[in-house]
Design an enzyme around this catalytic site. Structure first.
Site, mmCIF file in Angstrom:
data_model
loop_
_atom_site.group_PDB
_atom_site.id
_atom_site.type_symbol
_atom_site.label_atom_id
_atom_site.label_comp_id
_atom_site.label_asym_id
_atom_site.label_seq_id
_atom_site.Cartn_x
_atom_site.Cartn_y
_atom_site.Cartn_z
ATOM 1 N N GLU A 69 -1.222 16.022 -7.191
ATOM 2 C CA GLU A 69 -1.444 17.466 -7.264
ATOM 3 C C GLU A 69 -2.367 17.849 -8.418
ATOM 4 O O GLU A 69 -3.245 18.700 -8.263
ATOM 5 C CB GLU A 69 -0.121 18.214 -7.388
ATOM 6 C CG GLU A 69 0.660 18.291 -6.091
ATOM 7 C CD GLU A 69 1.484 17.042 -5.816
ATOM 8 O OE1 GLU A 69 1.527 16.144 -6.693
ATOM 9 O OE2 GLU A 69 2.097 16.955 -4.732
ATOM 10 N N HIS B 140 12.281 22.749 -3.844
ATOM 11 C CA HIS B 140 11.391 23.057 -2.716
ATOM 12 C C HIS B 140 11.578 24.482 -2.214
ATOM 13 O O HIS B 140 11.280 24.780 -1.076
ATOM 14 C CB HIS B 140 11.650 22.101 -1.546
ATOM 15 C CG HIS B 140 11.254 20.683 -1.807
ATOM 16 N ND1 HIS B 140 11.988 19.859 -2.616
ATOM 17 C CD2 HIS B 140 10.205 19.951 -1.376
ATOM 18 C CE1 HIS B 140 11.416 18.664 -2.669
ATOM 19 N NE2 HIS B 140 10.333 18.691 -1.922
#
Lengths: 433, 337, 331
Positions: free
Chosen positions: B69, B138
Site C-alpha cells: 500500500e 476492515h
C-alpha cells in the site's frame, strides 16, 4: 447659578441607583451631553450625560453609594461663575440621604440556596432565546423557561413578546423622490462619494477634512439613508439603478469624475464604473461589498435594529479594528441620527433584501474584471464585516492597499492614510491624462 | 417528435456500477487515466467495482499492484506528478494507514511545499464503513482523519448518481482527492444520468427539507437520517437532512443557512464520535452567526468509543442506526418515547 | 591500428566542455553549501540544513546523461542533486532565505527544493519518501511512451525503509526505467549503515528484486558516471531498473545540530583527503582537458555565482503573510 446633577430615573420601577463610576473629576471641565457618570440599577448599567457645560463641583456621592432617584449628586458651574459652598438642593427640598455602599440598611432577603448546578445568577437560555430577548429588550430573568431544566427557549420569549402586545414597530410607508445629493465646490474633476449601509454622507467628514478643502465633492445619500427619501428597494439591481440616476443627475456638468465608495457604496461604485466607463476617471473602493459571499450580516442587522445606545454600541464596535475606536459619544451621536423609526424600518427592509440569510447574493466580481479605469482597493486587515481576502481572491487589474490596524471603516479609523491613498490615486490618473 | 423513453429517462444502476461507469468514461476520454490497486484486474476488485474493466482496457491501464500500500500509493503519487491520472483503490480504507506517509506527507503537501509548482492529480478510492462483519481492521470510517490534512479533498458519496459524478469531478480536479465509498452502498441502486457530469466538490445537498431540525449526515448515514426523519413526521418534528457529500472542503453556507432556519442541529456520522466530523460541524456553527439561532444544544451521533466489533448485534449497536437517530432528534425536542 | 584508450570512462565518453561544465557544477555545489552554512551561522537562514559537502561526484556524475525531460527525486541532503540537474543557485538561496523568489516561494525551504519543469521532482524531508514517487514517474514515462528515465537518489538510511523494498519490487516487476542511486555516506544520522543493514553492501539488496546492483567509489567521478551510464542505458532499453551504490562521505554533520560524537576526527580527515572535486580536477588536468588556470577560473566563477545568488536572495521580497494558505490547492 450652578446646574444640579441628579441621579435620574432610568428604569420603570427604579427607586434607587448606585453610582458606578465618575467619568469627570471634581473641578474638571465638562461639556453638555458628555458622559458624566455611570449608574447601576437592578437591571442595567446606564451612562448619565452632563446636563450643562461648565466645571464639576460638590460631588456628593462616590462610586458604590446608593442614591435615591432624583437626588442631587453634584453641581456644574458656568465657566466664569464663582464656586461657593454647596447649594441646597431644589425640588422637594428633602435632604438627600445617600446610603454609603458599606452600610446598606436594607440588605436583600437571602435567596434560598440555588441548586448545586446553578451557574450563578445567569438564566439558562438558548442562544436563539437570548438573541430574541435582546431584540425585544427583555430581561431573560423575567421569562419562565419551558425547556429542559427550565431552559428559556425561543418560543418562551416569543410568547412573552406576544402577551405584552408590544406595539408594532412604526408603520413605514415607502417614500418616493430623488436621492439627496450635496456638493462641495473646488478645482478639477469632483470626487463622488458613496457611503456604506447604515451610514450617510456625514460619515465622510473625517476623510473630507483629510483630503483638504480644494477637493470638489459630490456626496450621494443612499435611499433610506441620511437625508434621502425612505425609498423601498426590491433588489441590488434596483438600488444600483436608483443611485445611477442620482449620479447621472449630479454629474451632468462633469465629463470626468473620480468615484469613491465604501462597503455597499463600494459595490454601487463598481456598478456605476461598469456602466459609465467613459465618465469615471478613477475608482477607489474601501472594503467594497459584492466580491464574495461572506458578510457579518449579524452586525448589519444589529445596527438597524438597535433602539438604544446600549444595544447599538456593541455592534458599532465590530466595525473598527479596536473596540475603543468607537467612543461612547460616537455611539450616542450615531443613535441620535438613527432615531427616526422610518429610517430604521427602511434600512431593516433593505438589509433583508440585500443580505438574505447572512450572505451577499449580488456578485460584482465580473464587473470588477471589466473595469478599465485605474482602480485602487483599500481594506483594513482587521475588517470583521467583510474579509479582505475577497480582494485577493478576485481577478482584475487594481492596486490593493491593506491597512494594518484598521477594521471595516478605515476612512474613520485612519482618515489621513486613506486620504493619502485616494489623493495619490486621483493625482496619478490626472497626471496620466 | 422524440418521445421520452422511460428506459433512458430513469437509468437505474448500482453504486458500484456507477463508479465503474465513471472510470470507464474517464479512461475512454483520457489515456492518462490508469487504475491501480490490489486484485483489481481479473479478480475485479475485492468489491467487484472494477469487475471487467481489465478486459476493456487491458492490464497496462488496469494494473494489479503487489500488496504494497505504501509503495502503491507512492507510485500513484509519482505518476500523478508526471502526467498520469491514477485512480488508486485501497482494498479497504483501513489499509490506507499503511500509506499515510505518501498520502499525508507527499500527496497532500507537494503542491504547497513546492510553492504551487507541482500538481498531484491522484484519486484514492477507499471502501469503508461497518456492517459487513469484517471486524475492527476492515470496518473503520476514518475519513475525518483526512479532513485534518490541508491539501486533500475528502468526499463521501451517498448515492449512485453522486458516486459517478464525484469520481469524475475528482479526476477533473488538479489536486489529490480521496473518495470514501461505503461498502454497504455498493449494491444500492438509484438513478444515474448518462454521460459525463461532475458533482461539485465541496457542495452539500439538502436531501429533505424541514423546519424544526437540521440533520447533517454523510454516506450511508444520509439514508438512515432520511428514514428517521420520516418516522419523526408523525411526532410533529420536521427534520431537514443535509447530505454533507464533502468533508473537505466543507460546505459552511448550506449548513449554516439550514441551522439559522431550524435552530437545531444534529450531526450523524459513522466515524468514532470523538474528534470527528461532528466536532468540526458543531464548532463551525458555534463560531458563526448561526449560533444565535440555536434553540437547543447541538447533538453528535457517532460510533461508540471502541473498535468496530464482530458480533452482529454489537456491530449494529456501535454505530448510529435509524432508531438511534430518531431518538436523538426527540432528545432535542425532549419528546423521548 | 587504433591504440587502446586508457583514459577513465568519463573522459573518453563525454566531450571536454561537458566535463568542464561538470567540474563547474561540482564547485558550485561546494561553494553553494559553504555559502549556505555561512549564511546560517550569520543567522540569515532559519531552520536547519543537511550539507552534502564531500559527495559532489555522486550527485554530478549521476546526472551526466539526464535531459530536462528526465526526472530525479532527491533527499533531505539534496542541494547537490538540484545543482547537478541545473538548478539556479540564486533561486535556491532565495528559498533558503524564505523569499517569494525561491523555488518554492518560501514555502518549502532547504528540504523541498524542486523544479518540476526541468525534471527535478524535489528533495524530500521523509527518508525513503522519494522512492515510490520515482517509480511512479518511471511508470508515467512507460505508459506515456516517452524515453525518459528517472534517477532516484536516496541515502543508506532509506534502504531499511519499507518504501525502499516496495518501490524496488514494483519497479522490477513492471520493468520501469528508473535508476536507484544510493549515496551510502556511512551514517543514517549517527547510526552506521554497517550496524543498521543486514547485508554488507546495499547493492546486495538488488538481488532480492532481480535487478543489477553495483557498488562503486562514490568519490570517483568516472566510476559513478560509468555505473549510472550502464543503468540508464538499461532503463532506456526497457530492461528495467538498476541499483547503484556510491560509497561516499559527508564531511559535515548530519544537520546543523550534529556534534559528531559517533565518528572520529581521523575518519573525517581521511575522507577529506579523498576530495571528489580535487580528484576529478586532477584527472581533467592530467588528461589535458583543463589547465590549472582554467581550473582556477572555474573555481572563481563558482565563488562569484554564489555571491551573486546570496545578494539576489537578500534583495528578494518575502512572501505576503496574508498568503499563508496560498498554494494549498490549485488556483
Amino acid at each position: 447659578m450652578p446646574t444640579e446633577v441628579i441621579l435620574p430615573k432610568v428604569d420603570m420601577d427604579m427607586t434607587h441607583g448606585t453610582i458606578a463610576v465618575w467619568h469627570v473629576a471634581e473641578g474638571a471641565h465638562v461639556t453638555k451631553g458628555a458622559a458624566l457618570f455611570d449608574i447601576e440599577t437592578d437591571k442595567a448599567a446606564m451612562e448619565v450625560e452632563a446636563p450643562a457645560t461648565g466645571t464639576l463641583h460638590h460631588i456628593s456621592a462616590q462610586p458604590g453609594d446608593k442614591v435615591p432617584v432624583g437626588g442631587v449628586v453634584a453641581y456644574i458651574y458656568p465657566a466664569d461663575a464663582e464656586v461657593g459652598p454647596m447649594p441646597t438642593a431644589s425640588g422637594s427640598g428633602a435632604e438627600i440621604a445617600v446610603e454609603p455602599a458599606a452600610a446598606d440598611p436594607h440588605p436583600a432577603p437571602t435567596v434560598q440556596a440555588a441548586p448545586a448546578d446553578d451557574a450563578g445568577s445567569k438564566p439558562r437560555a438558548t442562544p436563539a432565546a437570548r438573541a430574541a430577548a435582546r431584540r425585544a429588550n427583555l430581561d431573560l430573568a423575567d421569562i419562565a423557561g419551558t425547556g429542559p431544566l427550565g431552559r428559556v427557549q425561543h418560543s418562551d420569549v416569543a410568547a412573552l413578546v406576544e402577551s405584552r402586545s408590544v406595539p408594532a414597530p412604526a408603520v413605514w410607508e415607502a417614500e418616493g423622490g430623488a436621492l439627496h445629493v450635496s456638493h462641495r465646490k473646488g478645482d478639477g474633476p469632483p470626487l463622488v462619494l458613496l457611503h456604506g449601509f447604515s451610514a450617510d454622507s456625514q460619515s465622510w467628514a473625517p476623510l473630507e477634512k483629510a483630503l483638504g478643502p480644494q477637493q470638489p465633492l459630490i456626496r450621494i445619500d443612499l435611499p433610506g439613508h441620511g437625508r434621502s427619501p425612505r425609498r423601498k428597494i426590491g433588489s441590488f439591481a434596483e438600488l444600483a439603478r436608483m443611485v445611477l440616476d442620482a449620479f447621472d443627475e449630479a454629474t451632468r456638468a462633469h465629463p470626468s469624475v473620480h468615484l469613491l465608495g465604501h462597503s455597499l457604496g463600494g459595490a454601487l461604485a463598481l456598478a456605476i464604473a461598469d456602466t459609465r466607463a467613459r465618465q469615471v476617471a478613477s475608482l477607489s473602493l474601501i472594503a467594497p461589498a459584492g466580491l464574495g459571499p461572506e458578510i457579518d450580516a449579524a452586525t448589519l442587522t444589529g445596527i438597524t435594529r438597535a433602539t438604544r445606545v446600549e444595544s447599538l454600541a456593541p455592534w458599532l464596535r465590530r466595525l473598527t479594528a479596536e473596540p475603543q475606536g468607537i467612543s461612547d459619544d460616537y455611539a450616542k451621536a450615531a443613535m441620535t441620527l438613527r432615531a427616526d423609526p422610518a429610517l430604521q424600518a427602511a434600512q431593516a427592509d433593505m438589509a433583508e433584501v440585500l443580505f438574505p440569510d447572512g450572505v451577499q447574493p449580488f456578485d460584482l466580481r465580473p464587473a470588477l474584471g471589466r473595469i478599465e479605469c485605474p482602480t485602487a482597493m483599500i481594506w483594513g486587515r482587521s475588517d470583521h464585516i467583510l474579509p479582505y481576502r475577497h480582494a485577493l481572491a478576485v481577478g482584475g487589474d487594481f492596486a490593493i492597499h491593506l491597512l494594518p490596524g484598521a477594521g471595516h471603516v478605515p476612512q474613520i479609523e485612519c482618515p489621513d492614510r486613506v486620504a493619502r491613498i485616494v489623493a495619490r490615486h486621483m493625482a496619478a490618473v490626472t497626471a496620466a491624462v | 417528435m422524440n418521445a421520452i423513453n422511460p428506459e433512458t429517462a430513469l437509468r437505474t444502476m448500482s453504486y458500484a456500477e456507477a463508479i465503474r461507469e465513471a472510470m470507464a468514461l474517464a479512461m475512454e476520454a483520457d489515456p492518462a487515466v490508469v487504475l491501480m490497486g490490489e486484485d483489481i484486474g481479473v479478480y475485479g476488485g475485492a468489491f467487484q467495482v472494477t469487475l471487467d474493466l481489465i478486459e476493456r482496457f487491458g492490464p497496462d491501464r488496469v494494473m494489479d499492484t503487489p500488496i504494497s500500500e505504501l509503495g502503491g500509493a507512492g507510485v500513484a503519487v509519482g505518476a500523478a506528478l508526471t502526467g498520469l491520472k491514477p485512480i488508486y483503490e485501497f482494498q479497504f480504507s483501513d489499509f490506507a494507514m499503511l500509506a499515510m506517509e505518501q498520502i499525508v506527507n507527499q500527496a497532500a503537501k507537494l503542491r504547497y511545499m513546492l510553492g504551487g509548482e507541482a500538481a498531484v492529480p491522484v484519486v484514492f478510492r477507499l471502501p469503508s464503513g461497518s456492517g459487513t462483519g469484517a471486524a475492527a481492521q476492515h470496518s473503520q470510517s476514518i475519513e475525518a482523519w483526512f479532513g485534518h490534512v490541508p491539501g486533500l479533498k475528502v468526499l463521501q458519496p451517498s448515492t449512485p448518481e453522486d458516486a459517478k459524478g464525484m469520481l469524475l469531478a475528482a479526476l477533473a480536479d488538479p489536486d489529490p482527492v480521496m473518495i470514501f465509498e461505503h461498502k454497504l452502498l455498493y449494491k444500492t441502486r438509484g438513478h444515474v444520468p448518462a454521460g459525463r457530469y461532475l458533482t461539485p466538490i465541496g457542495k452539500a445537498l439538502v436531501r429533505r427539507t424541514g423546519t424544526d431540525l437540521t440533520i447533517v449526515a454523510g454516506s450511508i448515514m444520509v439514508h438512515r437520517a432520511l428514514e428517521a426523519a420520516e418516522t419523526l413526521v408523525a411526532e410533529g418534528i420536521s427534520a431537514e437532512v443535509i447530505d454533507l457529500r464533502s468533508i473537505r472542503p466543507i460546505d459552511h453556507a448550506t449548513i449554516l443557512a439550514s441551522v439559522r432556519k431550524t435552530g437545531r442541529l444534529m450531526v450523524v456520522y459513522e466515524g468514532v464520535k470523538a474528534f470527528g466530523v461532528g466536532a468540526e460541524i458543531s464548532a463551525l456553527v458555534a463560531e458563526s452567526d448561526a449560533f444565535d439561532y440555536l434553540d437547543a444544544p447541538i447533538l453528535r451521533l457517532g460510533a461508540a468509543d471502541a473498535p468496530v466489533p464482530y458480533n452482529p448485534d454489537l456491530e449494529r449497536a456501535a454505530v448510529p442506526q435509524v432508531d438511534t437517530i430518531a431518538a436523538g432528534a426527540r432528545r432535542l425536542f425532549r419528546r423521548e418515547v | 591500428m587504433a591504440k587502446a584508450d586508457n583514459r577513465p570512462f568519463a573522459l573518453r565518453t563525454y566531450a571536454p566542455e561537458k566535463l568542464r561544465e561538470a567540474l563547474r557544477r561540482m564547485y558550485l555545489i561546494r561553494r553553494f553549501e559553504e555559502g549556505a552554512e555561512d549564511c546560517y551561522m550569520r543567522g540569515l537562514i532559519h531552520g536547519t540544513m543537511h550539507l552534502s559537502i564531500g559527495q559532489e561526484a555522486s550527485a554530478m556524475a549521476s546526472c551526466m546523461e539526464l535531459t530536462d525531460a528526465d526526472k530525479i527525486t532527491s533527499t533531505h541532503r539534496g542541494h547537490g542533486h538540484c545543482i547537478a540537474k541545473g538548478a539556479n543557485v540564486g533561486r535556491m538561496f532565495a528559498e533558503f532565505f524564505g523569499k517569494e523568489t525561491g523555488y518554492c516561494h518560501g514555502r518549502g525551504g532547504s528540504m523541498h527544493i524542486a523544479d518540476v519543469k526541468t525534471g527535478n521532482l524535489g528533495a524530500n524531508g521523509i527518508v525513503g519518501g522519494g522512492l515510490p514517487i520515482a517509480v511512479g514517474a518511471a511508470l508515467s514515462a512507460k505508459r506515456l511512451g516517452k524515453p525518459d528515465v528517472t534517477v532516484c537518489f536516496f541515502g543508506d538510511g532509506a534502504n531499511n525503509e519499507g518504501a525502499f523494498h516496495e518501490a524496488l519490487n514494483m519497479a522490477a516487476i513492471w520493468k520501469l526505467p528508473v535508476v536507484f542511486v544510493c549515496e551510502n555516506n556511512r551514517y543514517g544520522m549517527s547510526t552506521p549503515a554497517s550496524y543498521a543493514t543486514a547485508v554488507p553492501n546495499i547493492s546486495d539488496r538488488a538481488a532480492a528484486y532481480a535487478m543489477p546492483g553495483i557498488t562503486v567509489d562514490g568519490n570517483d567521478f568516472s566510476a559513478v558516471a560509468e555505473a549510472v551510464h550502464h543503468a540508464i542505458r538499461r532503463a532506456r532499453n526497457g530492461e528495467g531498473p538498476s541499483l547503484v551504490e556510491n560509497l561516499t562521505y559527508r564531511w559535515r554533520g548530519h544537520s546543523k545540530s550534529d556534534r559528531n560524537r559517533y565518528r572520529t576526527k581521523e575518519e573525517i580527515e581521511e575522507w577529506m583527503a579523498r576530495d571528489p572535486i580535487a580528484r576529478f580536477q586532477a584527472d581533467l588536468i592530467a588528461h589535458g582537458i583543463l589547465d590549472q588556470a582554467g581550473a582556477d577560473a572555474i573555481a572563481a566563477e563558482a565563488v562569484a555565482a554564489v555571491a551573486a545568488g546570496v545578494e539576489f536572495a537578500k534583495a528578494s521580497p518575502a512572501p505576503d503573510i496574508s498568503e499563508v494558505t496560498r498554494y494549498v490547492h490549485a488556483e
